[in-house]
Design an enzyme around this catalytic site. Structure first.
Site: not given
Ligand code: GLP
Length: 245
Positions: A67, A143
């Site tokens: 993404d 989402e």
């Molecule tokens: C973001 C990314 C995801 C990720 C998520 C959790 O929204 N688009 O790919 O898995 O956050 O992030 P974190 O690993 O910082 O908790």
């Protein structure tokens, strides 16, 4: 689902890097689906160390990222392109022209999404897709929704996700409101999926992913239907699942 229960974040990072290393060693021309967020940072650090020790060769690897924020250029220090360059690509011998991240500045969003899907297809699909998980069960930027999405698409981020990611920006107002993300269909088409979860704030999402009904309101729950999923999770993330797996 193969679930590796590890003690803490450091062990999770080592285990995940070992699994990705095995993939690259077994298939040097692997197509890796890569992820951003805090969770994979330690994994990338271990992969860089593996490369520096001479144990890993990225010269034939291709990567496609999950993404990218809409509206951020690859030079913006919160763009996912910048994240990938600084956490991994700049430190290993991957060819930059073999690394793909959706273009957040593209004028024509529909064309960008179609091109991204076509690229994945032309590469022969993703061999190993790395995933983190959002506190609400999102994967990539898919989402909670009434339907599972198929291909790459533009999403409007939930307030919860923008709030969670605001820690990286000066204020929540600077967090983009939209992003390009691979769809759940792209992720499910990967040959192997490696999902990482660390910390207590992921415990409910992980519980719902593993034991809950398959429900687009918990996008990661669809992974129950994938035939080759490895989850690496630490004690805190597994706290609600411990005696149930
Ligand atoms: C973001 C990314 C995801 C990720 C998520 C959790 O929204 N688009 O790919 O898995 O956050 O992030 P974190 O690993 O910082 O908790």
């Amino acid at each position: 689902m193969l679930i590796y229960a590890v003690k803490d974040y450091e062990e999770l990072s080592r285990k995940a890097a070992n699994i990705i290393s095995a993939q690259i060693i077994l298939k040097p021309a692997s197509v890796l689906g890569l992820a951003t967020g805090s969770t994979p940072v330690g994994t990338y650090r271990h992969l860089v160390e593996g490369y520096q020790k001479g144990d890993l060769d990225f010269s034939k690897v291709t990567s496609v990222n999950l993404d990218e924020y809409r509206g951020l250029s690859g030079d913006h220090d919160q763009s996912y392109r910048y994240f990938m360059n600084t956490n991994l690509f700049n430190h290993v011998n991957i060819r930059k022209d073999h690394t793909f991240v959706p273009n957040g500045l593209t004028e024509d969003g529909a064309e960008e999404c179609a091109d991204y899907d076509a690229r994945i297809e032309a590469l022969g699909g993703i061999d190993l897709q790395l995933l983190g998980i959002g506190g609400n069960g999102h994967i990539g930027f898919n989402e909670p929704s009434s339907v599972f999405t198929r291909g790459t698409h533009l999403v409007t981020l939930t307030q919860e996700t923008r709030q969670a990611n605001a820690r990286f920006f000066a204020s929540i107002d600077e967090v983009p409101t939209q992003a390009y993300t691979m769809g759940v269909g792209n992720i499910m088409a990967a040959k192997k999926v490696l999902l990482l979860a660390s910390g207590e704030n992921k415990a409910q999402a992980l519980y719902d992913t593993v034991l809950g009904p398959v429900d687009p309101m918990v996008p990661a729950s669809i992974l129950q239907l994938h035939s080759d999923v490895i989850i690496v999770a630490d004690e805190a993330a597994l706290s609600l699942l411990n005696d149930k797996i």
